[in-house]
Structures are given as structure tokens and as C-alpha cells.
Design a protein around this motif. Sequence first.
Motif, PDB file in Angstrom:
ATOM      1  N   ALA A  17      33.529  47.255  37.495  1.00 56.72           N
ATOM      2  CA  ALA A  17      34.455  46.498  38.336  1.00 56.72           C
ATOM      3  C   ALA A  17      35.879  46.594  37.804  1.00 56.72           C
ATOM      4  O   ALA A  17      36.834  46.772  38.576  1.00 56.72           O
ATOM      5  N   ILE A  18      36.036  46.507  36.487  1.00 58.65           N
ATOM      6  CA  ILE A  18      37.361  46.631  35.888  1.00 58.65           C
ATOM      7  C   ILE A  18      37.949  48.014  36.183  1.00 58.65           C
ATOM      8  O   ILE A  18      39.130  48.155  36.518  1.00 58.65           O
ATOM      9  N   GLY A  19      37.122  49.034  36.073  1.00 62.57           N
ATOM     10  CA  GLY A  19      37.586  50.388  36.377  1.00 62.57           C
ATOM     11  C   GLY A  19      38.003  50.549  37.826  1.00 62.57           C
ATOM     12  O   GLY A  19      38.991  51.228  38.131  1.00 62.57           O
ATOM     13  N   LEU A  20      37.273  49.919  38.737  1.00 63.97           N
ATOM     14  CA  LEU A  20      37.641  49.987  40.160  1.00 63.97           C
ATOM     15  C   LEU A  20      38.973  49.308  40.421  1.00 63.97           C
ATOM     16  O   LEU A  20      39.799  49.813  41.190  1.00 63.97           O
ATOM     17  N   VAL A  21      39.191  48.157  39.788  1.00 64.00           N
ATOM     18  CA  VAL A  21      40.471  47.461  39.967  1.00 64.00           C
ATOM     19  C   VAL A  21      41.611  48.284  39.389  1.00 64.00           C
ATOM     20  O   VAL A  21      42.693  48.372  39.982  1.00 64.00           O
ATOM     21  N   ALA A  22      41.376  48.904  38.247  1.00 63.89           N
ATOM     22  CA  ALA A  22      42.409  49.752  37.651  1.00 63.89           C
ATOM     23  C   ALA A  22      42.775  50.905  38.567  1.00 63.89           C
ATOM     24  O   ALA A  22      43.941  51.304  38.659  1.00 63.89           O
ATOM     25  N   ALA A  23      41.784  51.447  39.286  1.00 57.39           N
ATOM     26  CA  ALA A  23      42.016  52.618  40.131  1.00 57.39           C
ATOM     27  C   ALA A  23      42.569  52.265  41.506  1.00 57.39           C
ATOM     28  O   ALA A  23      43.413  52.992  42.046  1.00 57.39           O
ATOM     29  N   ALA A  24      42.092  51.156  42.082  1.00 56.43           N
ATOM     30  CA  ALA A  24      42.429  50.884  43.480  1.00 56.43           C
ATOM     31  C   ALA A  24      42.916  49.465  43.743  1.00 56.43           C
ATOM     32  O   ALA A  24      43.149  49.106  44.890  1.00 56.43           O
ATOM     33  N   GLY A  25      43.078  48.670  42.704  1.00 56.57           N
ATOM     34  CA  GLY A  25      43.501  47.287  42.909  1.00 56.57           C
ATOM     35  C   GLY A  25      42.342  46.436  43.409  1.00 56.57           C
ATOM     36  O   GLY A  25      41.210  46.903  43.566  1.00 56.57           O
ATOM     37  N   LEU A  26      42.641  45.184  43.672  1.00 52.44           N
ATOM     38  CA  LEU A  26      41.591  44.254  44.097  1.00 52.44           C
ATOM     39  C   LEU A  26      40.983  44.630  45.437  1.00 52.44           C
ATOM     40  O   LEU A  26      39.850  44.249  45.732  1.00 52.44           O
ATOM     41  N   ARG A  27      41.726  45.367  46.248  1.00 51.04           N
ATOM     42  CA  ARG A  27      41.164  45.762  47.533  1.00 51.04           C
ATOM     43  C   ARG A  27      39.957  46.689  47.369  1.00 51.04           C
ATOM     44  O   ARG A  27      39.127  46.815  48.273  1.00 51.04           O
ATOM     45  N   GLY A  28      39.871  47.333  46.218  1.00 50.47           N
ATOM     46  CA  GLY A  28      38.754  48.245  45.973  1.00 50.47           C
ATOM     47  C   GLY A  28      37.560  47.573  45.327  1.00 50.47           C
ATOM     48  O   GLY A  28      36.544  48.231  45.068  1.00 50.47           O
ATOM     49  N   LEU A  29      37.666  46.261  45.088  1.00 54.56           N
ATOM     50  CA  LEU A  29      36.595  45.562  44.385  1.00 54.56           C
ATOM     51  C   LEU A  29      35.644  44.893  45.378  1.00 54.56           C
ATOM     52  O   LEU A  29      35.940  43.841  45.934  1.00 54.56           O
ATOM     53  N   THR A  30      34.508  45.534  45.598  1.00 53.55           N
ATOM     54  CA  THR A  30      33.444  44.956  46.413  1.00 53.55           C
ATOM     55  C   THR A  30      32.127  45.152  45.678  1.00 53.55           C
ATOM     56  O   THR A  30      31.998  46.035  44.828  1.00 53.55           O
ATOM     57  N   ASP A  35      28.209  48.812  42.903  1.00 48.62           N
ATOM     58  CA  ASP A  35      26.883  49.434  42.870  1.00 48.62           C
ATOM     59  C   ASP A  35      27.006  50.958  42.897  1.00 48.62           C
ATOM     60  O   ASP A  35      26.364  51.657  42.105  1.00 48.62           O
ATOM     61  N   ALA A  36      27.817  51.450  43.826  1.00 47.64           N
ATOM     62  CA  ALA A  36      27.938  52.902  43.979  1.00 47.64           C
ATOM     63  C   ALA A  36      28.564  53.542  42.749  1.00 47.64           C
ATOM     64  O   ALA A  36      28.073  54.565  42.244  1.00 47.64           O
ATOM     65  N   ALA A  37      29.654  52.955  42.245  1.00 54.85           N
ATOM     66  CA  ALA A  37      30.348  53.545  41.099  1.00 54.85           C
ATOM     67  C   ALA A  37      29.513  53.478  39.826  1.00 54.85           C
ATOM     68  O   ALA A  37      29.608  54.353  38.959  1.00 54.85           O
ATOM     69  N   LEU A 123      46.361  47.037  32.990  1.00 53.13           N
ATOM     70  CA  LEU A 123      46.810  46.875  34.371  1.00 53.13           C
ATOM     71  C   LEU A 123      45.773  46.112  35.193  1.00 53.13           C
ATOM     72  O   LEU A 123      46.116  45.230  35.989  1.00 53.13           O
ATOM     73  N   ALA A 124      44.508  46.442  35.006  1.00 56.08           N
ATOM     74  CA  ALA A 124      43.449  45.722  35.710  1.00 56.08           C
ATOM     75  C   ALA A 124      43.435  44.258  35.305  1.00 56.08           C
ATOM     76  O   ALA A 124      43.232  43.360  36.137  1.00 56.08           O
ATOM     77  N   ARG A 125      43.664  43.977  34.030  1.00 51.25           N
ATOM     78  CA  ARG A 125      43.672  42.597  33.550  1.00 51.25           C
ATOM     79  C   ARG A 125      44.769  41.790  34.213  1.00 51.25           C
ATOM     80  O   ARG A 125      44.554  40.646  34.641  1.00 51.25           O
ATOM     81  N   PHE A 126      45.957  42.376  34.326  1.00 50.35           N
ATOM     82  CA  PHE A 126      47.045  41.660  34.997  1.00 50.35           C
ATOM     83  C   PHE A 126      46.710  41.376  36.453  1.00 50.35           C
ATOM     84  O   PHE A 126      46.917  40.269  36.963  1.00 50.35           O
ATOM     85  N   GLU A 127      46.203  42.371  37.129  1.00 52.38           N
ATOM     86  CA  GLU A 127      45.894  42.191  38.551  1.00 52.38           C
ATOM     87  C   GLU A 127      44.784  41.157  38.746  1.00 52.38           C
ATOM     88  O   GLU A 127      44.869  40.298  39.636  1.00 52.38           O
ATOM     89  N   LEU A 128      43.755  41.203  37.942  1.00 53.04           N
ATOM     90  CA  LEU A 128      42.666  40.243  38.060  1.00 53.04           C
ATOM     91  C   LEU A 128      43.128  38.836  37.707  1.00 53.04           C
ATOM     92  O   LEU A 128      42.696  37.857  38.328  1.00 53.04           O
TER      93      LEU A 128
END
Length: 216
Positions: A17-30, A35-37, A123-128
Motif C-alpha cells: 500500500a505504501i508503494g502504491l501511494v508513493a507511485a500514484a498518490g492516494l487515488r491509487g490506494l484501493t 491485492d493485485a500489486a 513522500l508516501a508518508r507525507f501524503e498519507l
Amino acid sequence: MSTSPPADRRTLIADTAIGLVAAAGLRGLTHRAVDAAAGLPAGSTSYYLRTRTALIGACYQRLAELDLADVDGGSPFGTAPPALPGTSGRGPADRGPVDREAAAAALAGLLYHWLTVGRERQLARFELSLEAARNPELEADLRRAGREPRVRAAGIVAALGADRPEEAAELLVAWTEGLLYDRLAGALARSRPAPDLAELTAVARRMLAAALADPA
């Protein structure tokens, strides 16, 4: 498909989940994206962390664990900075005197680490973290995750002779957070030169000197 044992499944989910947020922001976190990643069967993330709030809370805890591993010199990146003084888990009364220059060098190494190989995680930490300002249900999780880093910071400044370690620690954490945000996501972040260890060491000296100055 992942074969991670249940004890490690939550860690895998949080890291993914942290990696997804780093790559695509919170919009990419589902849940489905995690599961897929992670290569997990559909529904795995929601089994362990039913809601999006629970998923973000797990990210807070995992981010704190990873940052503390860096502070203690055990970075998962394999290029760990030297451990900061006062991070052994001992009480202030058990610590001997610590050289401030060594502490500045260690803090600079940590900052350099987070600005380079640890950049995406920060970056993910700041966004989260910003999500807690919008969702009151996350406030307790963020506060809990932020408690131990402040305890460690208090240990560092206590080892350096701070008269009021809790107050000094709050300043040191705030300045560290501000520097990281400015260098990673601030208005001039993209135009700044690459992180320089010598420059960060000078900055770390000033941060420590200010944090340890006699309170007004």
C-alpha cells in the motif's frame, strides 16, 4: 500468488500500500489494487483490513517501524546510516556523554538516506499523513505511530545533555519533518541540487545546536 504466512501478510499488505501511494498518490490506494500489486488472492486485503481507514492506519504503523529501523541503523534498504545516539532503548540515566559532532554526522546520514534511497517512502508518508487532517478516525492511529519517533528523539537530545529533552525533541522532529518536506515536495524541490552530505551535516549541526540551546 503470494505464499506469505499470515503473520507476514499484514506487513506485505502495508508495504504494498505504501508503494502504491508513493507511485500514484492516494487515488491509487484501493483494496483491489493492493491485492493485485502484492500478488494476493482477491479479497485478501479487505480480510485483514476491512476499511480504507484501517488500511491507512496500518500504513502509519509500518512507516513508523521502517523509519525507526533507519534511526537505529537497521535500514531495510541495505544502505543504513549510522545509528543515532540515544536509540538503544536505555533510559537517559544509563547513557554516557555523546559527542555532538558524531550526532550531527549521524543525523545528516539519516537525512541523506531519506532524501535518496528512502525518498519514495517519505513522500508516501507525507501524503498519507495529510489524510488524518481530513478523517478524524485516523487521528489516533497517526498519533500512535508518531509517539515512538518522538521518544527516540528525546533519547537523542537527552544523551546530548538537553535540559528539557521532550521540548527539544519536539523541535528536532519538527525541523527534520520540515526539511524533508521542503527538499522532497516544496516549491523549489525540483530545482534544488542533489542532496549533499556535507551540506546536510552543516544543517544537522545547526538543528542540534538550536534544539539544545537554553530555553528562553
